[in-house]
Design a protein around this motif. Structure first.
Motif, short mmCIF file in Angstrom:
data_model
loop_
_atom_site.label_atom_id
_atom_site.label_comp_id
_atom_site.label_asym_id
_atom_site.label_seq_id
_atom_site.Cartn_x
_atom_site.Cartn_y
_atom_site.Cartn_z
N LEU A 37 47.63 44.36 19.66
CA LEU A 37 46.97 45.31 18.78
C LEU A 37 46.87 46.71 19.39
O LEU A 37 47.16 47.71 18.74
CB LEU A 37 45.57 44.81 18.39
N VAL A 38 46.46 46.79 20.66
CA VAL A 38 46.19 48.10 21.27
C VAL A 38 47.17 48.48 22.37
O VAL A 38 47.08 49.57 22.93
CB VAL A 38 44.75 48.17 21.81
N GLY A 39 48.09 47.58 22.71
CA GLY A 39 49.03 47.86 23.79
C GLY A 39 48.38 47.64 25.15
O GLY A 39 47.17 47.50 25.27
N ILE A 40 49.21 47.62 26.16
CA ILE A 40 48.71 47.33 27.50
C ILE A 40 47.77 48.43 28.00
O ILE A 40 46.73 48.15 28.59
CB ILE A 40 49.89 47.08 28.48
N SER A 41 48.10 49.67 27.75
CA SER A 41 47.25 50.77 28.19
C SER A 41 45.90 50.73 27.47
O SER A 41 44.86 50.86 28.10
CB SER A 41 47.95 52.10 27.93
N GLY A 42 45.92 50.51 26.18
CA GLY A 42 44.68 50.43 25.42
C GLY A 42 43.82 49.25 25.84
O GLY A 42 42.59 49.36 25.88
N TYR A 43 44.46 48.15 26.16
CA TYR A 43 43.74 46.93 26.56
C TYR A 43 42.83 47.24 27.75
O TYR A 43 41.69 46.80 27.80
CB TYR A 43 44.73 45.83 26.90
N PHE A 44 43.35 47.98 28.71
CA PHE A 44 42.56 48.31 29.89
C PHE A 44 41.71 49.55 29.70
O PHE A 44 40.55 49.58 30.08
CB PHE A 44 43.48 48.51 31.11
N ASN A 45 42.26 50.59 29.10
CA ASN A 45 41.58 51.87 29.06
C ASN A 45 40.47 51.97 28.03
O ASN A 45 39.50 52.69 28.25
CB ASN A 45 42.59 52.99 28.86
N LEU A 46 40.57 51.28 26.91
CA LEU A 46 39.50 51.35 25.91
C LEU A 46 38.18 50.89 26.51
O LEU A 46 37.15 51.54 26.35
CB LEU A 46 39.84 50.49 24.69
N CYS A 82 44.33 44.07 36.43
CA CYS A 82 45.19 45.23 36.60
C CYS A 82 45.75 45.27 38.02
O CYS A 82 46.94 45.54 38.22
CB CYS A 82 44.39 46.50 36.30
N ALA A 83 44.93 44.98 39.00
CA ALA A 83 45.37 45.00 40.40
C ALA A 83 46.36 43.87 40.69
O ALA A 83 47.28 44.03 41.49
CB ALA A 83 44.17 44.89 41.33
N ALA A 84 46.18 42.73 40.02
CA ALA A 84 47.04 41.56 40.27
C ALA A 84 48.41 41.69 39.63
O ALA A 84 49.35 41.01 40.04
CB ALA A 84 46.36 40.29 39.77
N THR A 85 48.52 42.53 38.62
CA THR A 85 49.80 42.67 37.91
C THR A 85 50.17 44.14 37.78
O THR A 85 50.27 44.66 36.67
CB THR A 85 49.70 42.00 36.52
N PRO A 86 50.41 44.83 38.92
CA PRO A 86 50.75 46.25 38.84
C PRO A 86 52.13 46.46 38.22
O PRO A 86 53.02 45.62 38.35
CB PRO A 86 50.73 46.70 40.30
N ASP A 87 52.27 47.58 37.54
CA ASP A 87 53.55 47.96 36.93
C ASP A 87 54.13 46.88 36.02
O ASP A 87 55.32 46.60 36.05
CB ASP A 87 54.58 48.34 38.02
N PHE A 88 53.30 46.26 35.24
CA PHE A 88 53.71 45.18 34.36
C PHE A 88 54.00 45.69 32.97
O PHE A 88 53.48 46.71 32.56
CB PHE A 88 52.64 44.09 34.30
N THR A 89 54.83 44.95 32.27
CA THR A 89 55.04 45.24 30.85
C THR A 89 54.02 44.43 30.07
O THR A 89 53.35 43.55 30.61
CB THR A 89 56.46 44.81 30.41
N LYS A 90 53.93 44.72 28.79
CA LYS A 90 53.01 43.97 27.93
C LYS A 90 53.37 42.48 27.97
O LYS A 90 52.48 41.63 28.13
CB LYS A 90 53.05 44.50 26.51
N ALA A 91 54.66 42.16 27.87
CA ALA A 91 55.10 40.75 27.89
C ALA A 91 54.75 40.09 29.22
O ALA A 91 54.28 38.94 29.24
CB ALA A 91 56.59 40.67 27.62
N GLU A 92 54.95 40.79 30.32
CA GLU A 92 54.63 40.22 31.63
C GLU A 92 53.13 40.00 31.77
O GLU A 92 52.69 38.99 32.35
CB GLU A 92 55.12 41.15 32.75
N PHE A 93 52.35 40.91 31.25
CA PHE A 93 50.90 40.75 31.32
C PHE A 93 50.45 39.55 30.52
O PHE A 93 49.66 38.74 30.99
CB PHE A 93 50.19 42.02 30.84
N VAL A 94 50.98 39.40 29.32
CA VAL A 94 50.63 38.24 28.48
C VAL A 94 51.06 36.95 29.18
O VAL A 94 50.30 35.99 29.24
CB VAL A 94 51.25 38.37 27.08
#
Length: 137
Positions: A37-46, A82-94
């Motif tokens: 819904l909000v993307g990887i950046s939104g997920y953390f930054n909101l 965020c620290a455990a998965t640096p430079d990740f894509t949305k798919a990698e984070f999921v």
């Protein structure tokens, strides 16, 4: 319905921030769909945008003590993810499983918020549904 004041008080701003945190908990509780819904950046930054406020960290916001504790706990959880998965894509984070680990705690937090209810966005309240009336001193 009363209109929101043009220059809201500090209390009214704190009530609105609490309501926005609840909205973000909805996104976090939605697991992988929340990331979509909000993307990887939104997920953390909101969440980050609303949680690290001096009033919350000092315990002077519209959050109860228990709400504050769970919100700060989720903020720590998000920082660890965020620290455990640096430079990740949305798919990698999921795929990492972090959203599935965060979602149950966000659901618990959402239920805790709903025990009190949401605050008015238009006028000050002592508690949700209880209009604030200043004492005549």
């Amino acid at each position: 319905m009363p209109t929101a004041p043009e220059d809201p008080s500090a209390r009214l701003i704190e009530q609105r921030v609490r309501n926005r945190i609840y909205d973000i908990l909805e996104i976090l509780a939605d697991c992988d769909n929340g990331v979509d819904l909000v993307g990887i950046s939104g997920y953390f930054n909101l969440f980050e945008d609303f949680v690290h406020r001096p009033s919350i960290e000092a315990g002077t916001s519209a959050l109860s003590r228990d709400e504050r504790a769970v919100v700060l706990e989720i903020a720590d959880f998000l920082e660890a993810a965020c620290a455990a998965t640096p430079d990740f894509t949305k798919a990698e984070f999921v795929e990492s499983g972090w959203p599935r680990q965060i979602a149950p705690r966000a659901r618990d937090a959402r239920l805790l918020f709903l025990q009190r209810g949401l605050f008015s966005e238009a006028f000050e309240e002592a508690e949700p549904g209880q209009r604030f009336v200043p004492s005549a001193s």
